[in-house]
Design a protein around this motif. Sequence first.
Motif, PDB file in Angstrom:
ATOM      1  N   THR A 141       0.839  -1.203   0.000  1.00  0.00           N
ATOM      2  CA  THR A 141       0.000   0.000   0.000  1.00  0.00           C
ATOM      3  C   THR A 141       0.870   1.246   0.000  1.00  0.00           C
ATOM      4  OG1 THR A 141      -0.099   0.137   2.413  1.00  0.00           O
ATOM      5  CG2 THR A 141      -1.767  -1.233   1.313  1.00  0.00           C
ATOM      6  N   GLY A 142       2.120   1.083   0.428  1.00  0.00           N
ATOM      7  CA  GLY A 142       3.048   2.201   0.519  1.00  0.00           C
ATOM      8  C   GLY A 142       3.249   2.693   1.928  1.00  0.00           C
ATOM      9  N   THR A 143       2.453   2.171   2.862  1.00  0.00           N
ATOM     10  CA  THR A 143       2.548   2.614   4.263  1.00  0.00           C
ATOM     11  C   THR A 143       3.285   1.610   5.149  1.00  0.00           C
ATOM     12  OG1 THR A 143       0.405   1.616   4.806  1.00  0.00           O
ATOM     13  CG2 THR A 143       0.404   3.923   4.050  1.00  0.00           C
ATOM     14  N   GLU A 144       3.597   0.427   4.626  1.00  0.00           N
ATOM     15  CA  GLU A 144       4.245  -0.601   5.434  1.00  0.00           C
ATOM     16  C   GLU A 144       5.645  -0.176   5.858  1.00  0.00           C
ATOM     17  OE1 GLU A 144       1.393  -2.596   2.525  1.00  0.00           O
ATOM     18  OE2 GLU A 144       2.938  -1.032   2.445  1.00  0.00           O
ATOM     19  N   VAL A 145       6.090  -0.682   7.009  1.00  0.00           N
ATOM     20  CA  VAL A 145       7.420  -0.349   7.508  1.00  0.00           C
ATOM     21  C   VAL A 145       8.472  -1.346   7.026  1.00  0.00           C
ATOM     22  CG1 VAL A 145       6.554   0.845   9.527  1.00  0.00           C
ATOM     23  CG2 VAL A 145       7.032  -1.613   9.657  1.00  0.00           C
ATOM     24  N   ALA A 146       8.050  -2.420   6.397  1.00  0.00           N
ATOM     25  CA  ALA A 146       8.986  -3.416   5.867  1.00  0.00           C
ATOM     26  C   ALA A 146       8.374  -4.102   4.660  1.00  0.00           C
ATOM     27  CB  ALA A 146       9.349  -4.453   6.922  1.00  0.00           C
ATOM     28  N   LEU A 147       9.205  -4.478   3.697  1.00  0.00           N
ATOM     29  CA  LEU A 147       8.715  -5.130   2.494  1.00  0.00           C
ATOM     30  C   LEU A 147       8.048  -6.460   2.814  1.00  0.00           C
ATOM     31  CD1 LEU A 147       8.782  -4.599  -0.621  1.00  0.00           C
ATOM     32  CD2 LEU A 147      10.710  -6.187  -0.713  1.00  0.00           C
ATOM     33  N   SER A 148       8.534  -7.144   3.819  1.00  0.00           N
ATOM     34  CA  SER A 148       7.965  -8.451   4.166  1.00  0.00           C
ATOM     35  C   SER A 148       6.559  -8.348   4.747  1.00  0.00           C
ATOM     36  CB  SER A 148       8.884  -9.176   5.155  1.00  0.00           C
ATOM     37  OG  SER A 148       9.137  -8.378   6.296  1.00  0.00           O
ATOM     38  N   TYR A 149       6.086  -7.121   5.054  1.00  0.00           N
ATOM     39  CA  TYR A 149       4.726  -6.928   5.534  1.00  0.00           C
ATOM     40  C   TYR A 149       3.730  -6.706   4.400  1.00  0.00           C
ATOM     41  CZ  TYR A 149       6.884  -6.167  10.149  1.00  0.00           C
ATOM     42  OH  TYR A 149       7.588  -6.296  11.309  1.00  0.00           O
ATOM     43  N   CYS A 150       4.230  -6.558   3.174  1.00  0.00           N
ATOM     44  CA  CYS A 150       3.352  -6.362   2.014  1.00  0.00           C
ATOM     45  C   CYS A 150       2.774  -7.693   1.547  1.00  0.00           C
ATOM     46  CB  CYS A 150       4.134  -5.718   0.864  1.00  0.00           C
ATOM     47  SG  CYS A 150       4.864  -4.109   1.254  1.00  0.00           S
ATOM     48  N   ARG A 151       1.687  -7.617   0.811  1.00  0.00           N
ATOM     49  CA  ARG A 151       1.101  -8.835   0.248  1.00  0.00           C
ATOM     50  C   ARG A 151       1.979  -9.373  -0.878  1.00  0.00           C
ATOM     51  NH1 ARG A 151      -4.921  -7.813  -1.475  1.00  0.00           N
ATOM     52  NH2 ARG A 151      -3.960  -6.012  -2.468  1.00  0.00           N
ATOM     53  N   THR A 152       2.143 -10.687  -0.933  1.00  0.00           N
ATOM     54  CA  THR A 152       2.919 -11.347  -1.993  1.00  0.00           C
ATOM     55  C   THR A 152       2.291 -12.707  -2.273  1.00  0.00           C
ATOM     56  OG1 THR A 152       4.443 -12.571  -0.567  1.00  0.00           O
ATOM     57  CG2 THR A 152       5.009 -10.271  -1.035  1.00  0.00           C
ATOM     58  N   LYS A 153       2.880 -13.440  -3.189  1.00  0.00           N
ATOM     59  CA  LYS A 153       2.444 -14.821  -3.440  1.00  0.00           C
ATOM     60  C   LYS A 153       2.802 -15.743  -2.276  1.00  0.00           C
ATOM     61  CE  LYS A 153       2.288 -15.438  -8.450  1.00  0.00           C
ATOM     62  NZ  LYS A 153       2.859 -16.207  -9.584  1.00  0.00           N
ATOM     63  N   GLY A 154       3.764 -15.345  -1.506  1.00  0.00           N
ATOM     64  CA  GLY A 154       4.295 -16.193  -0.443  1.00  0.00           C
ATOM     65  C   GLY A 154       5.774 -16.450  -0.678  1.00  0.00           C
ATOM     66  N   TRP A 155       6.489 -16.744   0.379  1.00  0.00           N
ATOM     67  CA  TRP A 155       7.934 -16.931   0.282  1.00  0.00           C
ATOM     68  C   TRP A 155       8.303 -18.046  -0.691  1.00  0.00           C
ATOM     69  CZ3 TRP A 155      11.037 -13.346   2.057  1.00  0.00           C
ATOM     70  CH2 TRP A 155      10.618 -12.519   3.102  1.00  0.00           C
TER      71      TRP A 155
END
Length: 460
Positions: free
Chosen positions: A93-107
């Motif tokens: 969203t642009g407000t997260e404090v870390a990239l790992s908190y963003c939505r993704t397909k999964g690790w």
Amino acid sequence: AAASTQTPTWASHSGLATPRAPLRLSDGPHRCAGRVEVFYENQWGTVCDDHWDMEDAGVVCRQLGCGTALSIPGAGHFRAGIGPIWLDDVNCTGTEVALSYCRTKGWGKNNCHHGEDAGVVCSGNLRLVDGPHRCSGRVEVMHDHQWGTVCDDDWSFPDASVVCRQLGCGMVVSAYGRAHFGRGSGPIWLDNVLCSGTEAALSECLARPWGVHNCDHGEDASVVCTGNIIRSTLGEEWNGPGRCAGRVEVLHHHHWGTVCDNGWSLAEAAVVCRQLGCGTAVSALGSAHFGQGSGRIWLDNVNCTGTEAALSECQARPWGSNSCDHQKDAAVVYVNTSRQHTLRLVNGSSNCLGRVEIFHDHKWGTVCDDTWDLHDAAVVCRQLGCGMALLAPGSAHFGPGEDPIWQDGVHCKGTESALTECELSSWGEHNCAHSEDAGVVCSGNTRLQRPGRVSQDGLC
């Protein structure tokens, strides 16, 4: 890289469910630019650029303490990584404090290869404030979690060039002191900055310790950069004194491209001329009037009011979205009444290198090489819109001129906007011969193509 054709199955990432994975930028010019890499399961891996955008890049820059996101270079710009591709279809969203908190397909879930590794260019701990656009203004640096200014003691062209490079703002135009863009507030973090001009970041330059200075905010340093987003292929006169013309080109994702002529008018041409410091627009031409460009067509349906400080401030279709080919490349013609036309470089292979000649008393004459150095050459290159000074040869390196010899003992600080602002002798007073005529070699970052010529690289 082509976006995934599959519907992403987003992993639910939150500050509680997902650890704050370490992050770094690799293979860039400094720690705040490069290929994005995350640390997971004790291994560094990359991020796929499917759906990668400025919101995602902004989170990366924030997490690293690297300021704001400036650009997201195309795939492979920072070289392909190795190891696992940990994240794909990142959607922040642009407000997260870390990239790992963003939505993704999964690790580890991806349909990518390393030719699609995502990259970021961040501003770092540096910004320009209160200028007409993001590439000009008062220099401010972040230290100890607080923005502060830079004192103008010893502030010069090489220092300003590092600022422009670090911010992805192209070449330096001017290095100002005395709070040229207004007085800042808060701490004065740096004083007596001394850069060679080759550093990738201002923090690499010599300076007093953080916060140690003998200045007030009336001495805040400033910079004007080219903006590195526009050129008009540039510098040669056409159809009369002071009349110049060329194909308009803009820089995006580190690649020069053209502008489509759909909707192109004098309002847009006026903005181009203003941004380049090129005087008054007299014509807005289309249909590749000065020849077809190459590469991408970056802008289409540009719509300016005519008052904007930069073409990037005008309305347009998204970058790269167009219905054109290079037969519709836009161009401008302007009348330049500036001091640029009292100075020229002659007898070189381009307009950005040659013997220095100045116009005085209705006649062109030369400059003696006594005391001639890179500081003097830097002013010549800036005045002509020819980028940075590379060499300051003397001894009639580009051949002897003809009388008169107008100047001797020129002494510039290197920050002046015109040669006539430097310390000069009285016109015509010298103890030289034309075997001592001064010359200059500039980098040639901007140029204006003469009609009928093929556009060249600009490096002299």
